[in-house]
Design a protein around this motif. Structure first.
Motif, PDB file in Angstrom:
ATOM      1  N   ASP A 112      26.375  -7.777  64.307  1.00  0.00           N
ATOM      2  CA  ASP A 112      25.756  -9.097  64.853  1.00  0.00           C
ATOM      3  C   ASP A 112      26.904 -10.106  65.338  1.00  0.00           C
ATOM      4  O   ASP A 112      27.309 -10.854  64.714  1.00  0.00           O
ATOM      5  CB  ASP A 112      24.923  -9.685  63.739  1.00  0.00           C
ATOM      6  CG  ASP A 112      24.011 -10.709  64.036  1.00  0.00           C
ATOM      7  OD1 ASP A 112      24.128 -11.223  65.505  1.00  0.00           O
ATOM      8  OD2 ASP A 112      23.436 -11.562  63.516  1.00  0.00           O
ATOM      9  N   ALA A 113      27.364  -9.590  66.431  1.00  0.00           N
ATOM     10  CA  ALA A 113      28.154 -10.566  67.243  1.00  0.00           C
ATOM     11  C   ALA A 113      28.101 -11.876  67.386  1.00  0.00           C
ATOM     12  O   ALA A 113      28.858 -12.915  67.434  1.00  0.00           O
ATOM     13  CB  ALA A 113      28.579  -9.789  68.450  1.00  0.00           C
ATOM     14  N   ASN A 114      26.630 -12.245  67.189  1.00  0.00           N
ATOM     15  CA  ASN A 114      26.121 -13.553  67.481  1.00  0.00           C
ATOM     16  C   ASN A 114      25.695 -14.268  66.261  1.00  0.00           C
ATOM     17  O   ASN A 114      24.820 -15.039  66.094  1.00  0.00           O
ATOM     18  CB  ASN A 114      24.974 -13.602  68.692  1.00  0.00           C
ATOM     19  CG  ASN A 114      25.471 -13.206  69.781  1.00  0.00           C
ATOM     20  OD1 ASN A 114      26.464 -13.461  70.263  1.00  0.00           O
ATOM     21  ND2 ASN A 114      24.827 -12.356  70.550  1.00  0.00           N
ATOM     22  N   GLY A 115      26.005 -13.897  65.119  1.00  0.00           N
ATOM     23  CA  GLY A 115      25.760 -14.408  63.744  1.00  0.00           C
ATOM     24  C   GLY A 115      26.044 -15.928  63.661  1.00  0.00           C
ATOM     25  O   GLY A 115      27.019 -16.382  64.264  1.00  0.00           O
ATOM     26  N   SER A 116      25.360 -16.523  62.867  1.00  0.00           N
ATOM     27  CA  SER A 116      25.171 -18.078  62.808  1.00  0.00           C
ATOM     28  C   SER A 116      26.449 -18.213  61.930  1.00  0.00           C
ATOM     29  O   SER A 116      26.993 -17.256  61.260  1.00  0.00           O
ATOM     30  CB  SER A 116      24.105 -18.617  61.942  1.00  0.00           C
ATOM     31  OG  SER A 116      24.276 -18.146  60.748  1.00  0.00           O
ATOM     32  N   ASP A 117      26.832 -19.574  62.078  1.00  0.00           N
ATOM     33  CA  ASP A 117      27.996 -20.013  61.150  1.00  0.00           C
ATOM     34  C   ASP A 117      27.775 -19.651  59.659  1.00  0.00           C
ATOM     35  O   ASP A 117      28.656 -19.157  59.165  1.00  0.00           O
ATOM     36  CB  ASP A 117      28.136 -21.486  61.362  1.00  0.00           C
ATOM     37  CG  ASP A 117      29.027 -21.984  62.600  1.00  0.00           C
ATOM     38  OD1 ASP A 117      29.461 -21.060  63.578  1.00  0.00           O
ATOM     39  OD2 ASP A 117      29.378 -22.925  62.778  1.00  0.00           O
ATOM     40  N   VAL A 118      26.649 -20.049  59.513  1.00  0.00           N
ATOM     41  CA  VAL A 118      26.166 -19.699  57.960  1.00  0.00           C
ATOM     42  C   VAL A 118      26.550 -18.366  57.718  1.00  0.00           C
ATOM     43  O   VAL A 118      26.898 -18.234  56.449  1.00  0.00           O
ATOM     44  CB  VAL A 118      24.828 -20.386  57.803  1.00  0.00           C
ATOM     45  CG1 VAL A 118      24.241 -19.737  56.293  1.00  0.00           C
ATOM     46  CG2 VAL A 118      24.689 -21.640  57.734  1.00  0.00           C
ATOM     47  N   LEU A 119      25.886 -17.449  58.507  1.00  0.00           N
ATOM     48  CA  LEU A 119      25.986 -16.037  58.205  1.00  0.00           C
ATOM     49  C   LEU A 119      27.682 -15.475  57.987  1.00  0.00           C
ATOM     50  O   LEU A 119      28.046 -14.948  57.150  1.00  0.00           O
ATOM     51  CB  LEU A 119      25.257 -15.095  59.135  1.00  0.00           C
ATOM     52  CG  LEU A 119      25.543 -13.575  58.961  1.00  0.00           C
ATOM     53  CD1 LEU A 119      24.880 -13.233  57.539  1.00  0.00           C
ATOM     54  CD2 LEU A 119      24.707 -12.984  60.124  1.00  0.00           C
ATOM     55  N   ARG A 120      28.386 -16.101  58.978  1.00  0.00           N
ATOM     56  CA  ARG A 120      29.699 -15.710  59.109  1.00  0.00           C
ATOM     57  C   ARG A 120      30.415 -16.293  57.919  1.00  0.00           C
ATOM     58  O   ARG A 120      31.463 -15.652  57.354  1.00  0.00           O
ATOM     59  CB  ARG A 120      30.178 -16.347  60.314  1.00  0.00           C
ATOM     60  CG  ARG A 120      29.548 -15.517  61.564  1.00  0.00           C
ATOM     61  CD  ARG A 120      29.991 -16.273  63.026  1.00  0.00           C
ATOM     62  NE  ARG A 120      31.214 -16.467  63.191  1.00  0.00           N
ATOM     63  CZ  ARG A 120      31.879 -17.292  63.916  1.00  0.00           C
ATOM     64  NH1 ARG A 120      31.162 -18.359  64.295  1.00  0.00           N
ATOM     65  NH2 ARG A 120      33.203 -17.710  64.138  1.00  0.00           N
ATOM     66  N   LEU A 121      30.216 -17.368  57.299  1.00  0.00           N
ATOM     67  CA  LEU A 121      30.896 -17.978  56.337  1.00  0.00           C
ATOM     68  C   LEU A 121      30.305 -17.218  54.978  1.00  0.00           C
ATOM     69  O   LEU A 121      31.192 -16.955  54.246  1.00  0.00           O
ATOM     70  CB  LEU A 121      30.601 -19.675  56.217  1.00  0.00           C
ATOM     71  CG  LEU A 121      31.192 -20.277  57.208  1.00  0.00           C
ATOM     72  CD1 LEU A 121      30.757 -21.475  57.210  1.00  0.00           C
ATOM     73  CD2 LEU A 121      32.892 -20.271  57.005  1.00  0.00           C
TER      74      LEU A 121
ATOM     75  N   ARG B 286      21.537 -22.654  52.236  1.00  0.00           N
ATOM     76  CA  ARG B 286      21.372 -21.449  52.996  1.00  0.00           C
ATOM     77  C   ARG B 286      22.389 -20.232  52.790  1.00  0.00           C
ATOM     78  O   ARG B 286      22.172 -19.221  52.590  1.00  0.00           O
ATOM     79  CB  ARG B 286      20.999 -21.419  54.377  1.00  0.00           C
ATOM     80  CG  ARG B 286      20.817 -20.203  55.289  1.00  0.00           C
ATOM     81  CD  ARG B 286      19.490 -19.498  54.983  1.00  0.00           C
ATOM     82  NE  ARG B 286      19.398 -18.312  55.834  1.00  0.00           N
ATOM     83  CZ  ARG B 286      18.750 -17.235  55.179  1.00  0.00           C
ATOM     84  NH1 ARG B 286      18.270 -17.127  53.888  1.00  0.00           N
ATOM     85  NH2 ARG B 286      18.837 -15.925  56.166  1.00  0.00           N
ATOM     86  N   CYS B 287      23.732 -20.901  52.990  1.00  0.00           N
ATOM     87  CA  CYS B 287      24.886 -20.053  52.957  1.00  0.00           C
ATOM     88  C   CYS B 287      24.989 -19.664  51.486  1.00  0.00           C
ATOM     89  O   CYS B 287      25.252 -18.339  51.140  1.00  0.00           O
ATOM     90  CB  CYS B 287      26.128 -20.723  53.496  1.00  0.00           C
ATOM     91  SG  CYS B 287      27.600 -19.713  53.558  1.00  0.00           S
ATOM     92  N   MET B 288      24.579 -20.394  50.375  1.00  0.00           N
ATOM     93  CA  MET B 288      24.847 -20.080  48.869  1.00  0.00           C
ATOM     94  C   MET B 288      23.652 -18.846  48.769  1.00  0.00           C
ATOM     95  O   MET B 288      23.893 -17.991  47.967  1.00  0.00           O
ATOM     96  CB  MET B 288      24.572 -21.067  47.958  1.00  0.00           C
ATOM     97  CG  MET B 288      25.777 -22.228  48.120  1.00  0.00           C
ATOM     98  SD  MET B 288      25.356 -23.658  47.192  1.00  0.00           S
ATOM     99  CE  MET B 288      25.410 -23.101  45.693  1.00  0.00           C
TER     100      MET B 288
ATOM    101  N   GLU C  71      16.269 -11.427  57.563  1.00  0.00           N
ATOM    102  CA  GLU C  71      16.877 -10.767  58.554  1.00  0.00           C
ATOM    103  C   GLU C  71      18.732 -11.056  58.333  1.00  0.00           C
ATOM    104  O   GLU C  71      19.443 -10.262  58.231  1.00  0.00           O
ATOM    105  CB  GLU C  71      16.865 -11.180  59.960  1.00  0.00           C
ATOM    106  CG  GLU C  71      17.893 -10.560  61.072  1.00  0.00           C
ATOM    107  CD  GLU C  71      17.933  -9.024  61.150  1.00  0.00           C
ATOM    108  OE1 GLU C  71      18.795  -8.547  61.333  1.00  0.00           O
ATOM    109  OE2 GLU C  71      16.822  -8.441  60.674  1.00  0.00           O
ATOM    110  N   GLU C  72      19.251 -12.445  58.038  1.00  0.00           N
ATOM    111  CA  GLU C  72      20.533 -12.591  57.580  1.00  0.00           C
ATOM    112  C   GLU C  72      20.939 -11.822  56.485  1.00  0.00           C
ATOM    113  O   GLU C  72      22.027 -11.420  56.447  1.00  0.00           O
ATOM    114  CB  GLU C  72      20.754 -14.162  57.914  1.00  0.00           C
ATOM    115  CG  GLU C  72      20.890 -14.339  59.465  1.00  0.00           C
ATOM    116  CD  GLU C  72      21.404 -15.775  59.367  1.00  0.00           C
ATOM    117  OE1 GLU C  72      22.193 -16.280  60.227  1.00  0.00           O
ATOM    118  OE2 GLU C  72      21.025 -16.762  58.383  1.00  0.00           O
ATOM    119  N   VAL C  73      20.138 -11.811  55.454  1.00  0.00           N
ATOM    120  CA  VAL C  73      20.501 -11.272  54.407  1.00  0.00           C
ATOM    121  C   VAL C  73      20.586  -9.772  54.575  1.00  0.00           C
ATOM    122  O   VAL C  73      21.562  -8.984  53.901  1.00  0.00           O
ATOM    123  CB  VAL C  73      19.410 -11.445  53.203  1.00  0.00           C
ATOM    124  CG1 VAL C  73      19.765 -10.839  51.881  1.00  0.00           C
ATOM    125  CG2 VAL C  73      18.977 -12.864  53.011  1.00  0.00           C
TER     126      VAL C  73
END
Length: 192
Positions: free
Chosen positions: A46-55, A109-111, A124-126
């Motif tokens: 997912d090259a366009n992942g959100s900052d939250v997902l990337r972190l 969300r990141c946690m 989806e992000e999970v």
């Protein structure tokens, strides 16, 4: 700016890992290597992942070495207790970094992502994070893992791993270069 600062703090912690791995003749902290592999697979998944997902991906095993697996009973129950405690701790430590740079909603969300909350509910992000973790296992850890366990256990683990992944994750997994022995084990898992 917030992403770069948070990522820098995450990797500064990874660089403290006393466990080392040699990559291209250079010794690096294992968690730094692991996080870089996670990021590399995320860029493909997912090259366009959100900052939250990337972190969350970068901090998937944040400071994991501080609580060794051997600190819990060497049983299935002990393993699950260790993993649960680790996920909670990873999330809490990551949250302490992120709260300096992000609003509370993003921190939470990141946690939640690090703890893989909502995986079975189709978040989806999970799912992307889970795919990436499974891909790193198959690409980076599977060959060594198979040396420590019998074929039946390995096939069972591969079936469980496959079951956690999305169709996109499956497609990517089948493109990972593997030894013939590893390919055979994967085929047994998929055909059984």
């Amino acid at each position: 700016m917030a992403f770069a600062k948070a990522r820098e703090e995450i990797f500064a912690a990874h660089n403290e890992d006393p466990n080392k791995i040699t990559i291209n003749g250079k010794e690096v902290p294992y968690e730094t290597h692991y996080a870089e592999k996670m990021e590399a697979f995320l860029s493909k998944r997912d090259a366009n992942g959100s900052d939250v997902l990337r972190l969350a991906v970068a901090a998937q095993h944040f400071r994991r070495w501080e609580i060794p697996r051997s600190s819990y009973p060497m049983t299935k129950v002990g393993y699950h207790a260790w993993r649960t405690a680790q996920k909670k701790r990873h999330a809490e430590l990551l949250g302490q970094i992120l709260e300096k740079y992000y609003p509370e909603e993003d921190v939470k969300r990141c946690m939640a992502l690090v703890q893989k909350e909502g995986l079975k509910q189709g978040e989806e992000e999970v799912q992307v994070l889970e795919d990436v973790a499974c891909l790193v296992f198959l690409d980076d850890q599977f060959d060594e893992f198979k040396e420590k366990h019998d074929a039946d256990k390995i096939v069972n683990i591969l079936r469980k791993t496959w079951g956690k992944m999305s169709p996109k994750g499956h497609e990517m997994a089948l493109q990972i270069p593997m030894t013939d022995e590893c390919k055979d084990l994967v085929q047994k898992a998929l055909n059984g």
